[in-house]
Design a protein around this motif. Structure first.
Motif, mmCIF file in Angstrom:
data_model
loop_
_atom_site.group_PDB
_atom_site.id
_atom_site.type_symbol
_atom_site.label_atom_id
_atom_site.label_comp_id
_atom_site.label_asym_id
_atom_site.label_seq_id
_atom_site.Cartn_x
_atom_site.Cartn_y
_atom_site.Cartn_z
ATOM 1 N N GLU A 299 32.666 43.227 43.095
ATOM 2 C CA GLU A 299 34.050 43.328 42.426
ATOM 3 C C GLU A 299 33.679 42.621 40.835
ATOM 4 O O GLU A 299 34.244 43.285 39.770
ATOM 5 N N LEU A 300 32.996 41.599 41.033
ATOM 6 C CA LEU A 300 32.787 40.937 39.801
ATOM 7 C C LEU A 300 31.674 41.615 38.852
ATOM 8 O O LEU A 300 31.653 41.677 37.643
ATOM 9 N N LYS A 301 30.727 42.208 39.334
ATOM 10 C CA LYS A 301 29.655 43.143 38.714
ATOM 11 C C LYS A 301 30.448 44.283 37.981
ATOM 12 O O LYS A 301 30.164 44.735 36.789
ATOM 13 N N ASN A 302 31.497 44.957 38.673
ATOM 14 C CA ASN A 302 32.075 46.071 38.142
ATOM 15 C C ASN A 302 33.116 45.477 36.964
ATOM 16 O O ASN A 302 33.171 46.256 36.059
ATOM 17 N N ASN A 303 33.715 44.374 37.003
ATOM 18 C CA ASN A 303 34.454 43.833 35.869
ATOM 19 C C ASN A 303 33.568 43.577 34.879
ATOM 20 O O ASN A 303 34.007 43.756 33.599
ATOM 21 N N LEU A 304 32.204 42.991 35.081
ATOM 22 C CA LEU A 304 31.228 42.595 33.915
ATOM 23 C C LEU A 304 31.015 43.951 33.114
ATOM 24 O O LEU A 304 31.122 43.790 31.979
ATOM 25 N N GLU A 305 30.784 44.847 34.027
ATOM 26 C CA GLU A 305 30.329 46.215 33.300
ATOM 27 C C GLU A 305 31.432 46.920 32.632
ATOM 28 O O GLU A 305 31.321 47.206 31.400
ATOM 29 N N GLN A 306 32.698 46.635 33.005
ATOM 30 C CA GLN A 306 33.899 47.236 32.104
ATOM 31 C C GLN A 306 34.099 46.492 30.987
ATOM 32 O O GLN A 306 34.529 46.870 29.725
ATOM 33 N N ALA A 307 33.993 45.193 30.983
ATOM 34 C CA ALA A 307 34.186 44.304 30.029
ATOM 35 C C ALA A 307 33.273 44.373 28.792
ATOM 36 O O ALA A 307 33.469 44.595 27.658
#
Length: 707
Positions: A299-307
C-alpha cells in the motif's frame, strides 16, 4: 532476715531438684536411649531426600513496547506533548519466576512424563524397615516403569473416572490379572488383565488401564491418579525458584525428591518447556509485526508512486516554486509526524501479540497515536493558509517525501525482522543444568540424632519431675513435728534394704530407745508403719541386731501375719511360728528360733491364713508377752500397718514404746494424724517416728539425748 530465709529456701529447693533428677538417672537414660532408637528407626525407614539445582540468566534485550521507535520520536516528545521515556524497562525477574512456576509450564511437564500417577507398595513398617530403597519408579513419556524386589511391570495408560481422582486405589496383582479397590469404600471398582491393551475411554466407561509385564505379578500397591491442580501443587511443593542475588538477573531453581534420576529428569524437562515457550513468545511478536508490514508495504509503495506522478505533473505545469522558510518548516514537521505515526502503528501491531486492547500499554499507545493525528491535522490547517500555488506545491512535495521515507523505513524494518526471526534465541540462557546430587539433604542424620538425645533427655527429666511432683507426702521431719506433734528419731535412706550402711542412723536411736524403756520400766517395743512400707521387715531386723550387739538378749516377733518376712531374712527353715501358737498348735518353746546372731531369737509369723488375726487372739498375745518379758531384755514386735488393720492397736496395749515408720514423699500428713487419733482413742500414743526411704542426699543423722 526474711530475705536471707528466702534465699536459703531457694537454694535448698534447687539442690533438692538437682538430686531428685540424679536419683532418677536410670529413667532419664532410658528415655534418652528410647529416643535414640526411635530416631535410628526413622532414619532407616525414612526415604532420603535429594536436591538438584539449575540457574537461568534473563537477558535484558526485551524492550518495552515503544522502545524500538527511532530517535526522532524522542525529539518530538515536546512537540507531540507526550512522554515516551517511562514506557520502557526490562521485564522483572519475578515475572519470569511466576511464568516458570505457572500451570502452563508445569501441566505440560506433568502430561509429558505422566507425573499425575503416584504409586507405592502397600507394606507394613517392618517391611519398610527391611526393604528400604528397593522400590523404584521410572517416569517416561509413554510408560511408567515400576521395580520392586524381583517384580517389574509398566503402566502405559491409567485413565480413571473423575470421581476417583485424588483417591487412593489398591492395585492388587494375582498372576496375569489385577483389580482396583477403593481404599475409601473398600469396594472393587475395576478388574483387568495384564498385557491386554486398554480400550479407549468412552462416555459409558471412563476406565482405560494398560499394564504390561514379562512375568507373573503378585503383591499390592497404592495408586493415585491426581487431578491437574493436585499434581501441579505436588510439584510446587518441591520446586523453588528465586533470584540468585538482587539485580543479577539470574534465577536459581531447586527441585527436591527421593529419586535422584527422577528429579533431574523432571527439572530438565521443565527448563526445556520454559525455554521453548519463551522462544515461541518472541517469535510470535515478530510474526505479528511482519504480518502488519506485509499489508502495509504494497500500500505504501502504491501511495508513493501516485504521489510522485502528481508531483511531477504539477512541476511540469508550474515549474519550480521558491519555498519560503516558514513553508519549509511546516513541510519538515509534517514529514516527521507522519513518519512517527506509522512507526507507532507498527508498534501497536507488535504489542497486539502480547496484550489485549484494554491493557494500559495498548491504551497508552492509542492515546499517543491520537496526539500525533491531532498535531498532523493542525499542520495541515496551517498549510492551507499559504498562497494557493505554494500550498499545492508543498502538499505534493510533502506526500512524496512522506511516502518515500515511510516506504524506506518499513522496508528496512521488514528485512531486519526477517533476519532476527531466523536467528531468534529468546531472552534467557540456561547457565547451569541439574547434575546428580552426591548427598541427601534430608533426613539430616546428625541433627536428628542430636535432637533425639535432647528430646529424650528432656522427656526423661519431665517425667522425673512429674513423678516427684506426684509424691505429695511428707518430706521434712520438722513438718511432721510441727503439724502432728510426734518426734522423728531417724531418717533412713531409700536404699536401706541393699546396704547396712544406710541403716547406721538406727544405732544413734538405740540409746534413746533404751532410756525410754527404762524410764517406763518396760522392755517391749512396737515397730509398725502408718501405711505399708516395703522396708519395715529390714528395719525391724537391723534394730534387733543393733540391740543384741549391746550384749542384751533380744527377741524379735513377726506379728505381721499377712506380710511378715522376718523368717526369710534370717534364713529360718522353721515353718512353725506365731500363727500356730495363736491357734494352739504349738507351744512357746516350739516357735522360738535362735538366729545366727548371738543374743538374738526370732518368732516367725508361721503359716498364716485369713481366718486368724492378732485382734481375735488378744488373750494368747497377752500370755505370750507375759512369758517372754522375763526371759529377754528387749522384745521387738514387728506389726502390720496401723491404717491397714487393728492389730497394731491391740499389740500397743502390751508395749512400752510405739515406733511407726513414715515413707518420705509417700505418707500424707493426714494419714499420720489419723493414725495418731486411732492410738489416742484407744488410750495409747505413738511415741516416735522414723522417716524412711529418704533420698540419700537428704539423709541426716539425729540423736536425741535422754532428758
Amino acid at each position: 532476715m526474711n530475705q536471707n530465709t528466702q534465699l536459703t529456701d531457694d537454694t535448698i529447693d534447687l539442690r533438692e531438684l538437682l538430686f531428685t533428677l540424679l536419683t532418677q538417672w536410670k529413667l532419664i537414660v532410658f528415655c534418652t536411649v528410647l529416643a535414640l532408637v526411635c530416631a535410628a528407626t526413622y532414619l532407616k525407614v525414612a526415604k532420603k531426600t535429594y536436591s538438584v539445582d539449575a540457574k537461568i540468566q534473563i537477558i535484558d534485550n526485551k524492550q518495552n513496547g515503544l522502545a524500538g521507535l527511532n530517535a526522532q520520536l524522542a525529539s518530538l516528545g515536546s512537540l507531540a506533548g507526550v512522554n515516551l521515556g517511562g514506557m520502557g524497562g526490562a521485564q522483572s525477574i519475578q515475572t519470569e519466576i511466576e511464568i516458570l512456576q505457572s500451570r502452563s509450564i508445569l501441566t505440560k511437564a506433568i502430561q509429558d512424563l505422566n507425573l499425575d500417577v503416584q504409586i507405592q507398595p502397600e507394606q507394613s513398617l517392618i517391611n519398610k524397615f527391611l526393604s528400604a530403597d528397593q522400590f523404584q519408579i521410572n517416569y517416561q513419556a509413554d510408560e511408567i516403569q515400576v521395580k520392586n524386589h524381583k517384580t517389574q511391570f509398566s503402566i502405559h495408560h491409567f485413565n480413571i473416572p473423575p470421581q476417583y481422582l485424588d483417591q487412593n486405589l489398591i492395585l492388587t496383582f494375582h498372576g496375569q490379572s489385577f483389580k482396583l479397590v477403593s481404599e475409601k469404600t473398600g469396594l472393587e471398582v475395576f478388574k483387568g488383565t495384564v498385557n491386554q491393551k486398554a480400550k479407549p475411554a468412552t462416555l459409558q466407561t471412563a476406565w482405560a488401564i494398560d499394564i504390561s509385564s514379562q512375568q507373573p505379578l503378585d503383591g499390592k500397591y497404592i495408586v493415585q491418579k491426581q487431578s491437574t491442580l493436585t499434581a501441579v501443587k505436588s510439584i510446587l511443593l518441591n520446586l523453588k525458584a528465586a533470584e540468585l542475588a538482587k539485580q543479577t538477573g539470574i534465577i536459581s531453581i531447586n527441585y527436591e525428591g527421593t529419586d535422584k534420576a527422577h528429579i533431574i529428569k523432571v527439572l530438565n524437562h521443565i527448563l526445556e518447556i520454559y525455554q521453548e515457550q519463551n522462544l515461541a513468545t518472541k517469535s510470535a511478536e515478530k510474526e505479528k509485526t511482519l504480518s502488519f508490514l506485509n499489508q502495509q508495504l504494497p500500500e505504501l509503495k502504491n501511495n508513493l508512486e501516485q504521489a510522485e506522478r502528481k508531483f511531477n505533473a504539477f512541476r511540469e505545469t508550474h515549474g519550480t516554486i521558491d519555498i519560503q522558510q516558514e513553508s519549509a518548516l511546516y513541510l519538515k514537521q509534517s514529514v516527521e509526524l507522519e513518519t512517527q505515526k506509522v512507526q507507532l502503528e507498527q508498534k501497536q501491531a507488535e504489542l497486539a501479540a502480547q496484550y489485549t486492547p484494554q491493557h494500559p500499554m495498548m491504551q497508552e499507545i492509542n492515546a499517543q497515536i491520537g496526539v500525533f493525528n491531532k498535531k498532523i491535522n493542525e499542520l495541515n490547517g496551517a498549510l492551507k493558509k499559504l498562497p494557493n500555488t505554494q500550498s499545492q506545491y508543498l502538499q505534493y512535495y510533502r506526500d512524496v517525501q512522506v511516502q518515500t521515507q515511510l516506504y524506506t523505513n518499513l522496508l528496512g524494518t521488514y528485512q531486519s525482522l526477517n533476519l532476527a526471526k531466523a536467528g531468534e534465541t529468546g531472552n534467557l540462557r540456561i547457565l547451569d543444568y541439574p547434575v546428580e546430587p552426591t548427598r541427601p539433604i534430608k533426613p539430616r542424620k546428625l541433627i536428628i540424632l542430636v535432637l533425639s538425645i535432647f528430646v529424650g533427655g528432656f522427656i526423661g527429666i519431665l517425667i522425673a519431675l512429674i513423678r516427684n511432683m506426684l509424691k505429695t507426702g511428707v518430706r521434712n521431719r520438722d513438718e511432721i513435728e510441727q503439724t502432728v506433734g510426734v518426734k522423728t528419731y531417724a531418717e533412713l535412706s531409700e536404699i536401706s534394704k541393699k546396704s547396712n550402711a544406710s541403716l547406721q542412723s538406727l544405732k544413734t536411736f538405740i540409746p534413746t530407745l533404751t532410756f525410754k524403756l527404762q524410764q517406763r520400766q518396760h522392755n517391749v517395743t512396737l515397730i509398725s508403719s502408718i501405711v505399708p512400707d516395703q522396708n519395715q521387715n529390714i528395719i525391724a531386723q537391723h534394730l534387733a541386731l543393733y540391740l543384741s550387739q549391746t550384749g542384751k538378749k533380744v527377741l524379735l516377733i513377726d506379728s505381721d501375719l499377712y506380710r511378715g518376712q522376718l523368717d526369710q531374712l534370717f534364713n529360718s527353715s522353721t515353718k512353725t511360728g506365731l500363727s500356730e501358737y495363736l491357734r494352739g498348735q504349738a507351744n512357746l518353746d516350739q516357735v522360738i528360733v535362735n538366729t545366727t546372731s548371738p543374743n538374738l531369737s526370732l518368732i516367725g509369723r508361721g503359716q498364716s491364713s485369713d481366718e486368724i488375726s492378732i485382734s481375735s487372739h488378744q488373750t494368747h498375745i497377752a500370755q505370750l508377752i507375759q512369758q517372754v518379758r522375763a526371759q529377754y531384755d528387749y522384745i521387738l514386735l514387728s506389726a502390720a500397718p496401723v491404717l491397714a488393720t487393728s492389730d497394731s492397736l491391740t499389740l500397743a496395749q502390751f508395749t512400752g514404746f510405739n515406733l511407726c515408720l513414715v515413707q518420705y514423699a509417700q505418707t500424707q500428713l493426714k494419714d499420720i494424724e489419723l493414725a495418731k487419733s486411732y492410738f489416742e482413742n484407744a488410750g495409747l500414743e505413738i511415741d516416735g517416728l522414723i522417716l524412711d526411704q529418704v533420698p540419700a542426699y537428704q539423709t541426716k543423722q539425729y540423736q536425741y539425748q535422754p532428758n
